[in-house]
Scaffold this motif. Sequence first.
Motif, PDB file in Angstrom:
ATOM      1  N   MET A   1       0.688  -1.325   0.066  1.00 37.81           N
ATOM      2  CA  MET A   1      -0.198  -0.189  -0.023  1.00 37.81           C
ATOM      3  C   MET A   1       0.919   1.365   0.079  1.00 37.81           C
ATOM      4  SD  MET A   1      -2.637   1.298   2.838  1.00 37.81           S
ATOM      5  CE  MET A   1      -3.686  -0.019   2.677  1.00 37.81           C
ATOM      6  N   ASN A   2       0.478   2.443  -0.798  1.00 35.23           N
ATOM      7  CA  ASN A   2       1.532   3.316  -0.906  1.00 35.23           C
ATOM      8  C   ASN A   2       1.285   4.283   0.399  1.00 35.23           C
ATOM      9  OD1 ASN A   2      -0.292   5.658  -1.240  1.00 35.23           O
ATOM     10  ND2 ASN A   2      -0.794   5.349  -3.344  1.00 35.23           N
ATOM     11  N   TYR A   3       2.471   5.099   0.485  1.00 34.63           N
ATOM     12  CA  TYR A   3       2.842   6.036   1.792  1.00 34.63           C
ATOM     13  C   TYR A   3       1.600   6.991   2.201  1.00 34.63           C
ATOM     14  CZ  TYR A   3       4.820   9.062   4.896  1.00 34.63           C
ATOM     15  OH  TYR A   3       5.110   9.906   5.864  1.00 34.63           O
ATOM     16  N   THR A   4       0.911   7.644   0.914  1.00 40.21           N
ATOM     17  CA  THR A   4      -0.271   8.394   1.403  1.00 40.21           C
ATOM     18  C   THR A   4      -1.509   7.714   1.717  1.00 40.21           C
ATOM     19  OG1 THR A   4       0.732   9.644  -0.558  1.00 40.21           O
ATOM     20  CG2 THR A   4      -1.279  10.352   0.194  1.00 40.21           C
ATOM     21  N   ARG A   5      -1.709   6.391   1.221  1.00 40.86           N
ATOM     22  CA  ARG A   5      -2.947   5.867   1.711  1.00 40.86           C
ATOM     23  C   ARG A   5      -2.755   5.290   2.840  1.00 40.86           C
ATOM     24  NH1 ARG A   5      -4.514   2.258  -3.345  1.00 40.86           N
ATOM     25  NH2 ARG A   5      -4.247   4.475  -4.037  1.00 40.86           N
ATOM     26  N   ARG A   6      -1.521   5.065   3.357  1.00 38.89           N
ATOM     27  CA  ARG A   6      -1.291   4.699   4.738  1.00 38.89           C
ATOM     28  C   ARG A   6      -1.551   5.678   5.660  1.00 38.89           C
ATOM     29  NH1 ARG A   6       4.514   2.213   5.174  1.00 38.89           N
ATOM     30  NH2 ARG A   6       4.608   2.351   3.051  1.00 38.89           N
ATOM     31  N   GLN A   7      -1.230   6.957   5.318  1.00 38.29           N
ATOM     32  CA  GLN A   7      -1.255   7.997   5.949  1.00 38.29           C
ATOM     33  C   GLN A   7      -2.806   8.587   6.121  1.00 38.29           C
ATOM     34  OE1 GLN A   7       1.786   8.360   7.130  1.00 38.29           O
ATOM     35  NE2 GLN A   7       1.798  10.649   7.047  1.00 38.29           N
ATOM     36  N   VAL A   8      -3.572   8.233   5.152  1.00 36.09           N
ATOM     37  CA  VAL A   8      -5.049   8.440   5.207  1.00 36.09           C
ATOM     38  C   VAL A   8      -5.593   7.599   6.198  1.00 36.09           C
ATOM     39  CG1 VAL A   8      -7.112   8.220   3.921  1.00 36.09           C
ATOM     40  CG2 VAL A   8      -5.260   9.303   2.771  1.00 36.09           C
ATOM     41  N   VAL A  33      -7.907  12.741  -2.392  1.00 33.90           N
ATOM     42  CA  VAL A  33      -8.495  12.124  -0.921  1.00 33.90           C
ATOM     43  C   VAL A  33      -9.396  11.082  -1.429  1.00 33.90           C
ATOM     44  CG1 VAL A  33      -9.670  12.617   1.115  1.00 33.90           C
ATOM     45  CG2 VAL A  33      -7.596  13.927   0.548  1.00 33.90           C
ATOM     46  N   TRP A  34     -10.376  11.446  -2.135  1.00 34.69           N
ATOM     47  CA  TRP A  34     -11.466  10.666  -2.584  1.00 34.69           C
ATOM     48  C   TRP A  34     -11.167   9.559  -3.119  1.00 34.69           C
ATOM     49  CZ3 TRP A  34     -13.577   9.131  -7.245  1.00 34.69           C
ATOM     50  CH2 TRP A  34     -14.772   8.503  -7.275  1.00 34.69           C
ATOM     51  N   LYS A  35      -9.991   9.335  -3.981  1.00 32.51           N
ATOM     52  CA  LYS A  35      -9.612   8.402  -4.674  1.00 32.51           C
ATOM     53  C   LYS A  35      -8.848   7.272  -3.901  1.00 32.51           C
ATOM     54  CE  LYS A  35      -8.867  10.034  -9.413  1.00 32.51           C
ATOM     55  NZ  LYS A  35      -7.660  10.638 -10.230  1.00 32.51           N
ATOM     56  N   HIS A  36      -8.145   7.758  -2.649  1.00 35.19           N
ATOM     57  CA  HIS A  36      -7.679   7.039  -1.852  1.00 35.19           C
ATOM     58  C   HIS A  36      -8.780   6.311  -0.878  1.00 35.19           C
ATOM     59  CE1 HIS A  36      -3.542   7.752  -2.440  1.00 35.19           C
ATOM     60  NE2 HIS A  36      -3.656   8.777  -2.162  1.00 35.19           N
ATOM     61  N   ILE A  37      -9.761   7.004  -0.682  1.00 36.05           N
ATOM     62  CA  ILE A  37     -10.881   6.548   0.179  1.00 36.05           C
ATOM     63  C   ILE A  37     -11.306   5.371  -0.460  1.00 36.05           C
ATOM     64  CG2 ILE A  37     -13.198   7.137   1.131  1.00 36.05           C
ATOM     65  CD1 ILE A  37     -11.083   8.580   2.844  1.00 36.05           C
ATOM     66  N   GLU A  38     -11.584   5.731  -1.732  1.00 39.16           N
ATOM     67  CA  GLU A  38     -12.366   4.616  -2.724  1.00 39.16           C
ATOM     68  C   GLU A  38     -11.610   3.144  -2.938  1.00 39.16           C
ATOM     69  OE1 GLU A  38     -15.469   4.320  -4.279  1.00 39.16           O
ATOM     70  OE2 GLU A  38     -15.633   5.934  -2.886  1.00 39.16           O
ATOM     71  N   ALA A  39     -10.226   3.517  -2.964  1.00 37.02           N
ATOM     72  CA  ALA A  39      -9.299   2.334  -3.105  1.00 37.02           C
ATOM     73  C   ALA A  39      -9.161   1.495  -1.691  1.00 37.02           C
ATOM     74  CB  ALA A  39      -7.923   2.882  -3.318  1.00 37.02           C
ATOM     75  N   LEU A  40      -9.341   2.387  -0.400  1.00 38.47           N
ATOM     76  CA  LEU A  40      -9.397   1.465   0.719  1.00 38.47           C
ATOM     77  C   LEU A  40     -10.787   1.000   0.669  1.00 38.47           C
ATOM     78  CD1 LEU A  40      -7.805   4.589   2.971  1.00 38.47           C
ATOM     79  CD2 LEU A  40      -6.857   2.348   2.577  1.00 38.47           C
ATOM     80  N   ARG A  41     -11.815   1.495   0.527  1.00 42.62           N
ATOM     81  CA  ARG A  41     -12.980   0.697   0.441  1.00 42.62           C
ATOM     82  C   ARG A  41     -12.829  -0.517  -0.211  1.00 42.62           C
ATOM     83  NH1 ARG A  41     -16.633   6.106  -0.266  1.00 42.62           N
ATOM     84  NH2 ARG A  41     -17.005   6.461   1.921  1.00 42.62           N
ATOM     85  N   GLY A  42     -12.273  -0.593  -1.408  1.00 42.70           N
ATOM     86  CA  GLY A  42     -12.014  -1.715  -2.209  1.00 42.70           C
ATOM     87  C   GLY A  42     -11.268  -2.649  -1.596  1.00 42.70           C
ATOM     88  N   GLY A  44     -11.488  -3.435   1.439  1.00 44.53           N
ATOM     89  CA  GLY A  44     -12.273  -3.986   2.562  1.00 44.53           C
ATOM     90  C   GLY A  44     -12.450  -3.078   3.822  1.00 44.53           C
ATOM     91  N   PHE A  45     -11.802  -2.041   3.840  1.00 43.28           N
ATOM     92  CA  PHE A  45     -11.989  -1.088   4.663  1.00 43.28           C
ATOM     93  C   PHE A  45     -13.572  -0.506   4.723  1.00 43.28           C
ATOM     94  CE2 PHE A  45      -7.646  -1.377   4.727  1.00 43.28           C
ATOM     95  CZ  PHE A  45      -7.065  -1.215   6.007  1.00 43.28           C
ATOM     96  N   GLU A  46     -14.352  -0.473   5.799  1.00 37.07           N
ATOM     97  CA  GLU A  46     -15.626   0.263   5.621  1.00 37.07           C
ATOM     98  C   GLU A  46     -15.289   1.795   6.147  1.00 37.07           C
ATOM     99  OE1 GLU A  46     -18.433  -2.077   7.517  1.00 37.07           O
ATOM    100  OE2 GLU A  46     -17.972  -3.703   6.266  1.00 37.07           O
ATOM    101  N   ILE A  47     -15.708   2.669   5.185  1.00 39.54           N
ATOM    102  CA  ILE A  47     -15.421   4.167   5.613  1.00 39.54           C
ATOM    103  C   ILE A  47     -16.795   4.721   5.246  1.00 39.54           C
ATOM    104  CG2 ILE A  47     -14.032   6.348   5.093  1.00 39.54           C
ATOM    105  CD1 ILE A  47     -11.888   4.289   3.993  1.00 39.54           C
ATOM    106  N   GLU A  48     -17.248   5.306   6.269  1.00 39.99           N
ATOM    107  CA  GLU A  48     -18.612   6.199   6.068  1.00 39.99           C
ATOM    108  C   GLU A  48     -18.558   7.433   5.888  1.00 39.99           C
ATOM    109  OE1 GLU A  48     -21.388   4.734   9.144  1.00 39.99           O
ATOM    110  OE2 GLU A  48     -21.093   2.569   8.224  1.00 39.99           O
ATOM    111  N   THR A  49     -19.619   8.018   5.153  1.00 41.61           N
ATOM    112  CA  THR A  49     -19.241   9.710   5.116  1.00 41.61           C
ATOM    113  C   THR A  49     -20.391  10.206   6.024  1.00 41.61           C
ATOM    114  OG1 THR A  49     -18.934   9.090   2.873  1.00 41.61           O
ATOM    115  CG2 THR A  49     -18.795  11.154   3.396  1.00 41.61           C
ATOM    116  N   GLY A  50     -20.054  10.929   6.879  1.00 40.76           N
ATOM    117  CA  GLY A  50     -21.104  11.790   7.704  1.00 40.76           C
ATOM    118  C   GLY A  50     -20.816  13.049   7.942  1.00 40.76           C
ATOM    119  N   GLU A  51     -21.592  13.679   9.088  1.00 43.43           N
ATOM    120  CA  GLU A  51     -21.240  14.853   9.424  1.00 43.43           C
ATOM    121  C   GLU A  51     -19.894  15.296   9.612  1.00 43.43           C
ATOM    122  OE1 GLU A  51     -23.828  16.414  12.303  1.00 43.43           O
ATOM    123  OE2 GLU A  51     -25.619  16.285  11.221  1.00 43.43           O
TER     124      GLU A  51
END
Length: 311
Positions: A1-8, A33-42, A44-51
Amino acid sequence: MNYTRRQVLSLLARGPTPGPELADRLGISRTAVWKHIEALRGRGFEIETGEGGYELTSIPEYGGAAVQLGLEAPYRIEYRESVASTNDVAREFAAAGERDVVVLADEQTGGRGRQSREWHSPSGGIWLSILVEPDLPPARAPLLTLAAAVAVVRAVDSLGVEATIKWPNDVLVEGGSGDELKLAGILTEMTGEADRVSWVVVGIGINANVDRADVGEGATTLRELVGDVDRREVVQRLLEEFHGLLDDPDSIRGAWIDRASTLGREVRIETGSETFEGRATDITAVGALEVETSTGTETVHAGDCEHLRPL
Ligand code: BTN
């Protein structure tokens, strides 16, 4: 996993974070940021978007990203579902000049043990190889094998499994009526010059969530002892303990002696060139076993050791 994604991931692990804040802190665009979030979801990480922004609500049970998250040791995890041998993959990383990499696999199809023995590595076990360049002279490199054995024993402590170490590198548990069963083994490979180690690959196999019938004879598994375990936690603990010991090499010998079951025992030693019996009395500063025989004290740097009497 790349460095930035690990930081996210590590930022999200601290709590919900708005996208713009992630972008600012990492110096990247909101789209990135959005691309990294999508990749993490792919992955198996569950990431929700809330307030409060992006919220990490669940992480995958096992795998590179899961082990990497929250790991307090400076290793990059390279996860593979299935490989012939994690030691072989780690050697490829070594040849490419990489260091501080851990190759982790769910299954090995050509797992190797010491003396070219086969190492059964079905899916569900903990099969990994740590690639490091220790700041040690080659003569002291065997200390890494001892450190790995101590790290395994400490990692399974927290599961309530009381394991001991048979010189040099077998992790054993009592199997009832005094016999000892093998829970884990270590295969260390290295290269270097006369005065310096270039790299060391410490291969560690723990029979974790696998049936006893699927591992070698005389072996047991964590599933058999305590039921299935959280492999992510065990691997993290193991790597953190190993790194801590490597940071303080002078502590390794004492830590090994504390958890060893060989010292004080009658043993049979096979070195390849000779076989003899005696009482194991000590290990040297570089991890060689001292054995008192009827003809004097032998110092064994490498070989097979059999405990002759039950505990
Ligand atoms: C032994 O006790 O003989 C050593 C066994 C070492 C097995 C591990 S599993 C991970 C790494 N990859 C291998 O092919 N072997 C080691």
